[in-house]
Design a protein around this motif. Sequence first.
Motif, PDB file in Angstrom:
ATOM      1  N   GLY A  76     -49.325   4.437  34.299  1.00 22.16           N
ATOM      2  CA  GLY A  76     -49.012   5.491  35.256  1.00 22.16           C
ATOM      3  C   GLY A  76     -49.042   6.866  34.611  1.00 22.16           C
ATOM      4  O   GLY A  76     -49.210   7.023  33.404  1.00 22.16           O
ATOM      5  N   SER A  83     -44.587  11.529  32.420  1.00 21.38           N
ATOM      6  CA  SER A  83     -43.456  12.222  33.014  1.00 21.38           C
ATOM      7  C   SER A  83     -43.426  13.669  32.587  1.00 21.38           C
ATOM      8  O   SER A  83     -43.883  14.028  31.496  1.00 21.38           O
ATOM      9  N   ASP A 130     -37.058   4.388  43.263  1.00 20.91           N
ATOM     10  CA  ASP A 130     -38.275   4.832  43.944  1.00 20.91           C
ATOM     11  C   ASP A 130     -39.304   3.702  43.880  1.00 20.91           C
ATOM     12  O   ASP A 130     -39.901   3.447  42.830  1.00 20.91           O
ATOM     13  N   ASP A 168     -42.292   3.399  45.199  1.00 20.47           N
ATOM     14  CA  ASP A 168     -43.664   3.832  44.935  1.00 20.47           C
ATOM     15  C   ASP A 168     -43.878   4.102  43.451  1.00 20.47           C
ATOM     16  O   ASP A 168     -44.901   3.723  42.871  1.00 20.47           O
ATOM     17  N   LEU A 169     -42.907   4.758  42.844  1.00 22.45           N
ATOM     18  CA  LEU A 169     -43.020   5.046  41.413  1.00 22.45           C
ATOM     19  C   LEU A 169     -42.996   3.751  40.595  1.00 22.45           C
ATOM     20  O   LEU A 169     -43.754   3.587  39.637  1.00 22.45           O
ATOM     21  N   GLU A 204     -46.317   2.191  40.687  1.00 22.17           N
ATOM     22  CA  GLU A 204     -47.209   2.925  39.793  1.00 22.17           C
ATOM     23  C   GLU A 204     -47.034   2.459  38.344  1.00 22.17           C
ATOM     24  O   GLU A 204     -47.993   2.429  37.558  1.00 22.17           O
ATOM     25  N   LEU A 205     -45.816   2.055  38.012  1.00 21.56           N
ATOM     26  CA  LEU A 205     -45.494   1.635  36.651  1.00 21.56           C
ATOM     27  C   LEU A 205     -45.639   0.134  36.445  1.00 21.56           C
ATOM     28  O   LEU A 205     -45.286  -0.395  35.390  1.00 21.56           O
ATOM     29  N   ARG A 257     -37.476  10.179  36.773  1.00 20.07           N
ATOM     30  CA  ARG A 257     -38.772   9.531  36.517  1.00 20.07           C
ATOM     31  C   ARG A 257     -38.767   8.873  35.142  1.00 20.07           C
ATOM     32  O   ARG A 257     -39.263   7.744  34.981  1.00 20.07           O
ATOM     33  N   HIS A 299     -37.083   5.595  35.253  1.00 20.08           N
ATOM     34  CA  HIS A 299     -37.975   4.567  35.804  1.00 20.08           C
ATOM     35  C   HIS A 299     -38.940   4.068  34.724  1.00 20.08           C
ATOM     36  O   HIS A 299     -39.195   2.867  34.610  1.00 20.08           O
ATOM     37  N   GLU A 300     -39.453   4.991  33.906  1.00 19.80           N
ATOM     38  CA  GLU A 300     -40.364   4.596  32.840  1.00 19.80           C
ATOM     39  C   GLU A 300     -39.645   3.759  31.786  1.00 19.80           C
ATOM     40  O   GLU A 300     -40.205   2.790  31.254  1.00 19.80           O
TER      41      GLU A 300
END
Length: 458
Positions: free
Chosen positions: A52, A55, A140, A142-143, A146-147, A354, A357-358
């Motif tokens: 993805g 950040s 999130d 969607d995020l 993506e990851l 973000r 999330h990563e």
Amino acid sequence: MNGRTHRAGPHVPGHRTTRNGAAPPGPSRRNFLLGAGALGGAAALGLGGCSGAASAFTGGTLDFWHLLTGPDGQILTRMLEDFQGEHGDVTVNETVLAWGRPYYTKLAMASAGGRAPDVAVMHIARLPGYAPGGMLDSWDLDLLEELGVGPDTFPETVWEKGFYGDELKAIPLDMHPFVLYYNTDVAEQAGVLGPDGLLEGVDTEEGFRDVALRMGEVTGGHGLSYGYLDDAANMWRMFDTWYTQMGGTINLPEGGPMEIDEDKAIRTLEWIRSLLDGEVASASNLGSSAIAEFGTQRAGMFMGGVWEIQSYRDQGVPFGMQMIPPIFGRPAAYCDSHSFVLPHQSSPDPDKRRMVHEMVASLLKSSVQWADAGHLPVYLPVLESEEYSQLDPQADYAEAAEHAVYDPPAYFTGSGADFSEYFGDHLLQVYTGAVPPERGLQNFIDRINELLAKPSPL
């Protein structure tokens, strides 16, 4: 429901993980994993890092609260160091708090005040006690997709457990099931070790008892080691495992009454009593004495949590592990899951969010390390990988991920909550044989109905 249903690694220079402000301390056995070959191993899965877009958070500290100590805590720290090695000047500040009520009380207070850490660990079965009060923010979706994190990368039951309504509130890292350990040398001498390295002949009541007695003849002690006198949680784990195998369910609707199949519950209690007869298993083991009994090889089998794996390795016990055999038909793996949550913040930094999330995506993708402590990683690209399939004995209970059984949802259930204590308060004398199952069960039902009749404190 049938029956009398009662509705009643190495440190990375320049990137540090701090722990409380200080430097950290250094069907067949593998059928569940057959899809691994097509995946091509960890490299093809991208397990080393996140995918993805990058950040916008280029430096600073992420505050991370958890309750993991000992080998668990050390492994987590190494995983965090790997993440930091891939993310420039990011520092993860670990705050390790006392397990159980102290941890969850402090987490609730911080969340209620909107001054919580950026991310925290929570037993996923505790979610009903926190999400309704607005103490957790949502991930999130969607995020995460993506990851590389989403519903297709987890067993369905485990993934769905993290939702409150339509919002994802918890991302599971693992599940830690209640399992059966067995001494492989004793099993071989007793003639009950199958060609696949698992126990054979244990899939019926009579068979299980016979295998235990044969192993007890070899040890000169008991066939099964199980502790409960000072461990209400372990009492509940055994009960819920067998009860679920019988097809029993428990519902705790707000306002009550409790819904439980009394016939199946009584049958379960009678079965447990039959094991605690002083011959198959001791009638009076503490949690610690049961652990020691198996560790000193005076018992052929042991029922407990996967977290005892390192202790038995250190003691040099020759052992294997498998799911509790499906004696009553339905495979069931009583468990809870360590999960990641976003404690409520009044004004969260979007770039920090973000990066959190990563971070979580990175930990999931490197969770084959987490399996070393016995926990079952539930991120499917790891669980189905060739690397995980080579872990012994962890790979032998991998199928538990498809049979996860959690506490019934309520604000007072989950690891470290009061539900199992209520169970122990009223069922201990049933386990010891002092009162009949019907009386103990009714007392437990009455206690839970009292709680359900009151408004939730949330």
